[in-house]
Design a protein around this motif. Structure first.
Motif, short mmCIF file in Angstrom:
data_model
loop_
_atom_site.label_atom_id
_atom_site.label_comp_id
_atom_site.label_asym_id
_atom_site.label_seq_id
_atom_site.Cartn_x
_atom_site.Cartn_y
_atom_site.Cartn_z
N VAL A 213 0.85 -1.20 0.00
CA VAL A 213 0.00 0.00 0.00
C VAL A 213 0.88 1.24 0.00
CG1 VAL A 213 -1.87 1.22 1.18
CG2 VAL A 213 -1.71 -1.28 1.34
N SER A 214 0.53 2.20 -0.85
CA SER A 214 1.26 3.46 -0.90
C SER A 214 0.32 4.58 -1.32
CB SER A 214 2.42 3.36 -1.90
OG SER A 214 3.12 4.59 -1.98
N THR A 215 0.65 5.78 -0.92
CA THR A 215 0.00 6.94 -1.53
C THR A 215 0.74 7.24 -2.84
OG1 THR A 215 1.44 8.49 -0.35
CG2 THR A 215 -0.64 7.89 0.72
N PRO A 216 0.22 8.15 -3.67
CA PRO A 216 0.88 8.40 -4.96
C PRO A 216 2.18 9.19 -4.85
CG PRO A 216 -1.46 9.05 -5.00
CD PRO A 216 -1.09 8.82 -3.58
N GLN A 217 2.50 9.77 -3.69
CA GLN A 217 3.63 10.67 -3.62
C GLN A 217 4.97 9.94 -3.64
OE1 GLN A 217 2.59 11.60 0.87
NE2 GLN A 217 4.49 12.65 0.34
N ASP A 218 5.98 10.61 -4.12
CA ASP A 218 7.29 9.99 -4.33
C ASP A 218 7.87 9.43 -3.04
OD1 ASP A 218 7.13 10.61 -6.98
OD2 ASP A 218 8.43 12.38 -6.88
N VAL A 242 -1.26 -1.04 -4.36
CA VAL A 242 -2.51 -0.30 -4.23
C VAL A 242 -2.18 1.16 -4.02
CG1 VAL A 242 -4.64 -0.01 -2.92
CG2 VAL A 242 -3.64 -2.29 -3.18
N GLU A 243 -2.84 2.03 -4.75
CA GLU A 243 -2.66 3.47 -4.57
C GLU A 243 -3.79 3.98 -3.68
OE1 GLU A 243 -0.94 6.11 -7.69
OE2 GLU A 243 -2.98 6.91 -7.72
N ASN A 244 -3.44 4.33 -2.45
CA ASN A 244 -4.43 4.82 -1.49
C ASN A 244 -4.41 6.35 -1.45
OD1 ASN A 244 -6.47 4.36 0.36
ND2 ASN A 244 -5.10 4.25 2.11
N MET A 245 -5.54 6.92 -1.00
CA MET A 245 -5.68 8.38 -0.94
C MET A 245 -5.44 8.99 -2.32
SD MET A 245 -3.75 9.18 2.66
CE MET A 245 -3.84 8.02 4.03
#
Length: 322
Positions: A213-218, A242-245
């Motif tokens: 799980v990760s957010t889209p930010q670098d 999975v791209e969260n938020m």
């Protein structure tokens, strides 16, 4: 008339669930289907048999003979990890477990974040204590069809857990080795990072697959890549990212903004040659329902649809590893 055996197999699999269909043999215009009916009562077994026969006839057969077995399916551990905290991994783990249960799987949930357990709040089981049988813990049933265990059930709310690695690893073992009954998939919500708990998980319990799980930010993606590396070293299949938020829909103006960026997890998955499992939006309703112990995946609407789509993608990837 020539019957397409592959078409018959697909028709019966669609009717009874691909994970239950074991064997199909076609002879002329008749077929024999062997179906796993483990965990089903008499009425459900009868319904499964009738569904298989009807699907075979619809596919062009004159007769379908059905043999129901009660084979016990082995339990598979599904690890949910991230390289860093604050990416919504626990919320996603809880809703993934609920969504998998809605898809008909027998699912349990382990909150392996020993130092910061949050699953009791997310699934509405705060304040409950697990019972034990023969020194083995019995998971606590949640209102959403997912039995669960967490260190949050064993300590006072807000109590700090100051344990070194071996003690934390021992606690993890008690949660994993509880009496999970006929649970098929055990979702394990790992703590952030790549520390002792993750190593114990990989070395002793060998998950069937991992979801990152990760957010889209670098910044989050850099840490997510480290988590992927850890699972690769442990020879645990990474089922995907999975791209969260991912995107915030303003309830007032209707505009979508991307406070954490957009598409970063999908791009990283493509660069690493991994599946991209889906996006979950940054939505105030998800936060509100989660705080209230009502996982959005248990309801309807776009939030539930996002988690159900994710669960289908995870299930397909997990079944491919079997």
């Amino acid at each position: 008339m020539t019957i397409d055996e592959a078409a018959v197999r697909q028709a019966i699999a669609d009717a009874v669930g691909g994970e239950r269909l074991q064997v199909v043999r076609v002879t002329g215009t008749s077929a024999t289907a062997v179906i796993d009916a483990g965990g089903l009562d008499g009425a459900a077994r009868a319904a499964l048999e009738q569904a298989a026969k009807a699907a075979g006839v619809a596919a062009g057969l004159d007769e379908v003979r059905v043999a129901l077995t009660a084979e016990k399916r082995s339990r598979r551990i599904l690890a949910v990890g991230s390289g860093k905290g604050g990416v919504g991994k626990s919320t996603l783990s809880a809703n993934l477990a609920v969504a998998l249960a809605r898809l008909g799987r027998k699912v349990g949930l382990v909150d392996a974040d020993i130092y910061g357990p949050s699953q009791p709040r997310l699934l509405g089981t705060e304040g409950r204590k697990p019972e034990a049988r023969d020194k083995t813990m019995i998971p606590i049933p949640s209102p959403w069809g997912v039995p669960m265990l967490s260190m949050g059930h064993l300590v006072q709310p807000g109590q700090a857990i100051a344990w070194r690695g071996p003690m934390a690893g021992s606690a993890l073992g008690q949660l994993i080795e509880a009496d999970w009954g006929d649970t098929e998939i055990l979702v394990v919500d790992l703590p952030p990072g790549t520390g002792d708990i993750q190593l114990t998980m990989l070395q002793k319990y060998k998950p069937a697959g991992a979801v990152i799980v990760s957010t889209p930010q670098d910044l989050a993606l850099i840490d997510a890549t480290r988590a992927i590396g850890l699972f690769d070293q442990g020879k645990v299949p990474v089922l995907g990212l999975v791209e969260n938020m991912a995107g915030y829909l303003c309830p007032h103006c209707g505009q979508v903004s991307d406070p954490f960026g957009h598409g970063g997890a999908e791009m990283t998955a493509r660069e690493l040659g991994l599946p991209f499992l889906g996006r979950v939006p940054l939505d105030i309703a998800i936060r509100q329902k989660s705080d209230a112990g009502e996982p959005p995946a248990a309801g309807e609407g776009p939030q539930a649809q996002a988690f159900m789509g994710l669960a289908r993608a995870v299930l397909a990837a997990l079944d491919q590893t079997a």
